[in-house]
Design a protein around this motif. Structure first.
Motif, short mmCIF file in Angstrom:
data_model
loop_
_atom_site.label_atom_id
_atom_site.label_comp_id
_atom_site.label_asym_id
_atom_site.label_seq_id
_atom_site.Cartn_x
_atom_site.Cartn_y
_atom_site.Cartn_z
N VAL A 44 26.72 35.82 -5.72
CA VAL A 44 28.08 35.28 -5.71
C VAL A 44 28.39 34.63 -4.36
O VAL A 44 28.95 33.53 -4.30
N ALA A 45 28.02 35.30 -3.29
CA ALA A 45 28.29 34.76 -1.95
C ALA A 45 27.55 33.44 -1.73
O ALA A 45 28.10 32.50 -1.13
N ASP A 46 26.33 33.33 -2.21
CA ASP A 46 25.57 32.10 -2.02
C ASP A 46 26.15 30.97 -2.87
O ASP A 46 26.21 29.82 -2.41
N MET A 47 26.57 31.28 -4.10
CA MET A 47 27.20 30.25 -4.92
C MET A 47 28.49 29.75 -4.27
O MET A 47 28.78 28.55 -4.29
N HIS A 58 37.98 24.57 -11.34
CA HIS A 58 38.28 25.84 -11.98
C HIS A 58 38.32 25.57 -13.48
O HIS A 58 38.66 24.46 -13.91
N VAL A 59 37.97 26.55 -14.25
CA VAL A 59 37.94 26.42 -15.71
C VAL A 59 38.88 27.46 -16.30
O VAL A 59 38.79 28.65 -15.98
N HIS A 86 39.53 31.24 -15.57
CA HIS A 86 40.87 31.79 -15.78
C HIS A 86 41.11 31.99 -17.27
O HIS A 86 41.05 31.04 -18.04
N VAL A 87 41.34 33.22 -17.65
CA VAL A 87 41.64 33.55 -19.04
C VAL A 87 43.16 33.63 -19.16
O VAL A 87 43.80 34.44 -18.48
N ARG A 103 29.57 38.07 -14.31
CA ARG A 103 29.44 38.91 -13.11
C ARG A 103 29.24 38.06 -11.85
O ARG A 103 29.47 38.53 -10.74
N TYR A 104 28.81 36.82 -12.03
CA TYR A 104 28.52 35.95 -10.89
C TYR A 104 29.65 34.94 -10.65
O TYR A 104 29.47 33.99 -9.89
N LEU A 105 30.78 35.15 -11.30
CA LEU A 105 31.91 34.25 -11.18
C LEU A 105 33.16 35.03 -10.75
O LEU A 105 33.22 36.25 -10.88
N HIS A 106 34.14 34.29 -10.26
CA HIS A 106 35.44 34.87 -9.98
C HIS A 106 36.30 34.67 -11.23
O HIS A 106 36.70 33.55 -11.55
N VAL A 107 36.55 35.74 -11.96
CA VAL A 107 37.29 35.68 -13.22
C VAL A 107 38.71 36.18 -12.99
O VAL A 107 38.92 37.27 -12.43
N HIS A 108 39.70 35.39 -13.41
CA HIS A 108 41.11 35.70 -13.19
C HIS A 108 41.83 35.74 -14.53
O HIS A 108 41.37 35.18 -15.53
N HIS A 109 42.97 36.39 -14.55
CA HIS A 109 43.80 36.45 -15.75
C HIS A 109 45.21 35.97 -15.45
O HIS A 109 45.76 36.28 -14.39
#
Length: 205
Positions: A44-47, A58-59, A86-87, A103-109
């Protein structure tokens, strides 16, 4: 046929990015070779490091009926190194289609499209606004082919059956559609998301 690689052969690397358990047992995850044996946190940090500060997406996807396509959208967002997923709507979604890529993304709600728009208003660099680009074939939408997509933006997708809700459409700066040439009214939401992300990547990645 097994995916990935087996236990590390030879002396272990002296690098904190590597996961001792993966080195010992092998890495069968769905990751590119450069991330073999790395911890999730290191990937995650490298991405995040590799993503350009002046060009990113952002999606976001609406989730009012536990849409099974969300997993596919998340997996594609990972492939294009989206800054976040973003859900919008229901918090819970079917993760099977994501194949652990979430798991390798920043997922938000966000509880609503209005909440997403409020977040986007200050989500850009130094608190600037991120444009929200809807993807749907609604009246008044513009063809995505040839459209100059913003270098930094949120791509917003609706559900498979109903598309973008009126609230989501109101949150968009522009709504684009993917030109079709057959008899079906719309294409799969996961496929539409992949096409839209690739269209952005062709221009900016």
């Amino acid at each position: 046929m097994q995916v990935g690689v087996g236990p590390w052969a030879g002396p272990w690397p002296d690098d904190p990015r590597y996961d001792p358990e993966l080195l010992a047992l092998g890495d069968r995850r769905n990751v590119v070779d450069r991330y073999r044996y790395w911890t999730v946190e290191a990937v995650v940090a490298d991405m995040d490091r590799r993503r350009r500060a002046d060009r990113f997406i952002h999606v976001a996807i609406e989730n009012w009926a536990h849409d099974l396509n969300i997993g596919s959208v998340v997996r594609t967002a990972n492939a294009f190194n989206a800054a976040g997923v973003h859900v919008v709507g229901r918090r819970r979604w079917n993760r099977r289609g994501a194949m652990v890529t979430d798991r390798y993304l920043h997922v938000h709600h966000h509880a609503s499209a209005e909440d997403l728009a409020t977040w986007a208003a200050t989500a850009g660099p130094d608190g600037t606004r991120l444009p929200v680009v809807g993807i749907d074939n609604v009246p008044g939408s513009v063809p995505i082919e040839g459209y100059p997509l913003p270098q930094r933006c949120v791509l917003l997708f609706g559900q498979e059956s109903t598309g973008l809700t009126p609230q989501a459409q109101a949150a968009c700066d522009v709504i684009l559609h993917i030109t079709q040439h057959g008899s079906t009214r719309s294409i799969n939401a996961g496929a539409a998301a992949a096409i839209a992300m690739h269209a952005w990547a062709v221009q900016h990645a």
